[in-house]
Design a protein around this motif. Structure first.
Motif, mmCIF file in Angstrom:
data_model
loop_
_atom_site.group_PDB
_atom_site.id
_atom_site.type_symbol
_atom_site.label_atom_id
_atom_site.label_comp_id
_atom_site.label_asym_id
_atom_site.label_seq_id
_atom_site.Cartn_x
_atom_site.Cartn_y
_atom_site.Cartn_z
ATOM 1 N N ARG A 16 0.815 -1.217 0.000
ATOM 2 C CA ARG A 16 0.000 0.000 0.000
ATOM 3 C C ARG A 16 0.852 1.271 0.000
ATOM 4 N N PHE A 17 2.147 1.150 0.364
ATOM 5 C CA PHE A 17 3.031 2.311 0.375
ATOM 6 C C PHE A 17 3.963 2.350 -0.845
ATOM 7 N N ALA A 18 3.889 1.337 -1.704
ATOM 8 C CA ALA A 18 4.882 1.176 -2.776
ATOM 9 C C ALA A 18 4.904 2.361 -3.744
ATOM 10 N N GLN A 19 3.727 2.795 -4.219
ATOM 11 C CA GLN A 19 3.708 3.880 -5.200
ATOM 12 C C GLN A 19 4.148 5.205 -4.589
ATOM 13 N N HIS A 20 3.771 5.433 -3.313
ATOM 14 C CA HIS A 20 4.200 6.654 -2.643
ATOM 15 C C HIS A 20 5.726 6.672 -2.489
ATOM 16 N N LEU A 21 6.288 5.532 -2.092
ATOM 17 C CA LEU A 21 7.740 5.454 -1.935
ATOM 18 C C LEU A 21 8.433 5.604 -3.285
ATOM 19 N N ARG A 22 7.833 5.030 -4.298
ATOM 20 C CA ARG A 22 8.411 5.141 -5.644
ATOM 21 C C ARG A 22 8.507 6.612 -6.068
ATOM 22 N N GLN A 23 7.431 7.346 -5.856
ATOM 23 C CA GLN A 23 7.418 8.760 -6.220
ATOM 24 C C GLN A 23 8.507 9.526 -5.471
ATOM 25 N N ARG A 24 8.654 9.250 -4.190
ATOM 26 C CA ARG A 24 9.663 9.943 -3.384
ATOM 27 C C ARG A 24 11.083 9.590 -3.848
ATOM 28 N N LEU A 25 11.299 8.328 -4.210
ATOM 29 C CA LEU A 25 12.620 7.909 -4.698
ATOM 30 C C LEU A 25 12.945 8.529 -6.049
ATOM 31 N N GLU A 26 11.938 8.647 -6.915
ATOM 32 C CA GLU A 26 12.149 9.294 -8.209
ATOM 33 C C GLU A 26 12.536 10.755 -8.028
ATOM 34 N N GLU A 27 11.854 11.444 -7.104
ATOM 35 C CA GLU A 27 12.179 12.844 -6.833
ATOM 36 C C GLU A 27 13.607 12.990 -6.317
ATOM 37 N N ALA A 28 14.056 12.012 -5.540
ATOM 38 C CA ALA A 28 15.417 12.049 -4.990
ATOM 39 C C ALA A 28 16.449 11.472 -5.949
ATOM 40 N N ARG A 29 15.989 11.031 -7.137
ATOM 41 C CA ARG A 29 16.862 10.422 -8.152
ATOM 42 C C ARG A 29 17.606 9.202 -7.611
ATOM 43 N N LEU A 30 16.929 8.431 -6.806
ATOM 44 C CA LEU A 30 17.529 7.218 -6.249
ATOM 45 C C LEU A 30 16.923 5.936 -6.829
ATOM 46 N N LEU A 31 15.774 6.049 -7.495
ATOM 47 C CA LEU A 31 15.131 4.859 -8.053
ATOM 48 C C LEU A 31 15.937 4.340 -9.241
ATOM 49 N N ASP A 32 16.214 3.053 -9.254
ATOM 50 C CA ASP A 32 16.951 2.429 -10.359
ATOM 51 C C ASP A 32 15.937 1.945 -11.400
ATOM 52 N N ALA A 33 15.725 2.770 -12.442
ATOM 53 C CA ALA A 33 14.683 2.495 -13.439
ATOM 54 C C ALA A 33 15.026 1.335 -14.359
ATOM 55 N N ARG A 34 16.210 0.768 -14.217
ATOM 56 C CA ARG A 34 16.576 -0.370 -15.079
ATOM 57 C C ARG A 34 15.841 -1.647 -14.689
ATOM 58 N N TYR A 35 15.291 -1.681 -13.453
ATOM 59 C CA TYR A 35 14.685 -2.921 -12.955
ATOM 60 C C TYR A 35 13.255 -2.677 -12.479
ATOM 61 N N ARG A 36 12.463 -3.732 -12.507
ATOM 62 C CA ARG A 36 11.064 -3.662 -12.092
ATOM 63 C C ARG A 36 10.926 -3.728 -10.574
ATOM 64 N N LEU A 37 9.834 -3.152 -10.087
ATOM 65 C CA LEU A 37 9.437 -3.409 -8.715
ATOM 66 C C LEU A 37 9.034 -4.884 -8.635
ATOM 67 N N GLN A 38 9.343 -5.554 -7.545
ATOM 68 C CA GLN A 38 8.975 -6.956 -7.464
ATOM 69 C C GLN A 38 8.669 -7.368 -6.024
ATOM 70 N N LYS A 39 7.824 -8.382 -5.916
ATOM 71 C CA LYS A 39 7.444 -8.889 -4.591
ATOM 72 C C LYS A 39 8.565 -9.735 -4.025
ATOM 73 N N VAL A 40 8.705 -9.649 -2.698
ATOM 74 C CA VAL A 40 9.730 -10.433 -2.010
ATOM 75 C C VAL A 40 9.045 -11.236 -0.905
ATOM 76 N N PRO A 41 9.710 -12.280 -0.407
ATOM 77 C CA PRO A 41 9.091 -13.092 0.654
ATOM 78 C C PRO A 41 8.604 -12.231 1.821
#
Length: 427
Positions: A16-41
């Motif tokens: 439920r927080f994934a898209q909000h965190l994604r937006q914040r990381l993009e603004e900070a230029r920290l999101l690595d756009a080469r890879y997809r978001l993915q579910k983890v255990p």
């Protein structure tokens, strides 16, 4: 960046927080756009980030209270759709940004301007432009910079152009940045060229003229190429235009070695004689002469006249850089050189009477820039005089065509004059 083979850092949070965190990381230029978001255990969603320590520090300073988030490592991340179709220039910038973040450096407008958007590719070697990667920061990165650039562009070797030396051979100053062997292979219109990229020039801008040469009908003719280089034009004449034989004149030892290899690579070595450094023994042999030297081939005009067949003459293809005044906007379309006419049209134009030839020249003169036509007329007069003096009998010259190859500098155009030269028949 990675802790091991195929691992990347990521920030994991509740779905439920994934898209909000994604937006914040993009603004900070920290999101690595080469890879997809993915579910983890555990049901969390992992967002790939560019550098683990910087992301961890950002978490401490920026994540709102109540947002559960932690740093982890993803094994074998899934590439994003955008990364799989990313243009090479964009991919190069992304990879360089990532490299700088890893090294604790900041991206800037100066660095953005310093990264090339175009380059030459010769097989697995990429040749970078002279004005790229000139900022002092790049030198601090060491060999990893060139490894990153090569990986982003899908190359195994990298080289960078410097200024062309002001010698008669127009020697390049090229530095090999990555790799050990500077010999490359390039294919143009089905013709294979191999050469040492640090020793020989190769201009992709001449491809239109090489294609035009390839379309000519030269069956049974003998060609003399006075500035053969590595075979830029010699090979199209032999391979595609079906010239019976070629005399290739060249005095740069590095170009000569490449020329020998290229003739063999394309299976035409038996139809070409190389003249290394001296063409004085050539006389009265050519149906067609190529003078492919810029900015001017004028020093070769007397030699071209000497090698033309005395009894029948032939055609000279004279390369030259001509400076033109800027055209008013309203005249640009009118003065633009049109598409090349068909071979049938050219044959009809060239076969006509003197009256028809005069008419054709009037039409041609209207098609090209005035400075081009003035230079072509002066060249025709000069060569007519050289031929008349050489053979002690009158000769005729006719402008068949003026081809615009490329813009060499602001208001300077590389053009080719096709000049027909024939002895005047006895009265």
């Amino acid at each position: 960046m990675a802790a091991g083979g195929g691992t990347i850092p990521a920030l994991a949070t509740e779905p439920r927080f994934a898209q909000h965190l994604r937006q914040r990381l993009e603004e900070a230029r920290l999101l690595d756009a080469r890879y997809r978001l993915q579910k983890v255990p555990g049901g969390s969603v992992a967002l790939p980030v560019l550098e683990g320590k910087a992301a961890e520090q950002w978490l401490q300073d920026n994540v709102p209270q109540g947002l559960s988030c932690r740093l982890l490592w993803i094994q074998d991340p899934v590439p994003s759709k955008a990364a799989s179709v990313q243009p090479p220039a964009q991919k190069l910038r992304c990879e360089l940004r990532r490299l700088l973040v890893e090294r604790g450096e900041s991206w800037s407008e100066e660095l953005e301007r310093d990264v090339p958007r175009t380059w030459q590719r010769h097989g697995d070697l990429v040749l970078l432009s002279e004005d790229s990667f000139s900022a002092a920061l790049w030198a601090k990165l060491g060999p990893v910079l060139w490894e990153t650039v090569a990986a982003a562009l899908g190359a195994q070797r990298l080289a960078k152009r410097g200024r062309v030396l002001p010698d008669k051979m127009r020697s390049p100053t090229v530095t090999l940045l990555l790799g050990h062997n500077s010999w490359v292979e390039h294919v143009d219109n089905g013709i294979r060229y191999t050469f040492d990229v640090t020793k020989c020039m190769f201009s992709p801008g001449n491809i239109t003229e090489k294609l035009r040469v390839a379309s000519m009908q030269c069956s049974g003719e003998v060609l003399v190429d006075l500035y053969a280089g590595i075979g830029y034009f010699t090979l199209p004449y032999l391979v595609h235009a079906a010239a019976a034989f070629a005399h290739a004149c060249e005095w740069n030892p590095h170009a000569l070695e490449a020329l020998r290899r290229n003739l063999a690579l394309n299976g035409v070595q038996d139809r070409c004689q190389i003249h290394a450094g001296d063409s004085r023994q050539l006389r009265d042999v050519a149906d067609r002469v190529n003078l492919g030297l810029i900015p001017s081939s004028e020093e070769g005009w007397p030699v071209a006249c000497r090698v033309l067949k005395k009894s029948t003459g032939g055609v000279l293809h004279i390369h030259h850089n001509v400076e033109s005044r800027p055209l008013p906007p309203a005249l640009k379309d009118e003065q633009r050189l049109p598409e090349e006419s068909s071979s049938e049209q050219k044959d009809e134009e060239h076969r006509g009477s003197e009256e028809m030839e005069s008419g054709v020249q009037e039409v041609l003169a209207a098609r090209v820039r005035p400075e081009w036509w003035s230079w072509a007329e002066a060249a025709a007069v000069r060569i007519r005089g050289l031929l008349t003096e050489l053979h002690s009998q009158p000769w005729q010259t006719h402008i068949l065509h003026i081809e615009a190859v490329k813009s060499y500098a602001p208001h300077v155009h590389h053009i080719v004059l096709d000049l027909e030269c024939r002895p005047t028949p006895p009265a």
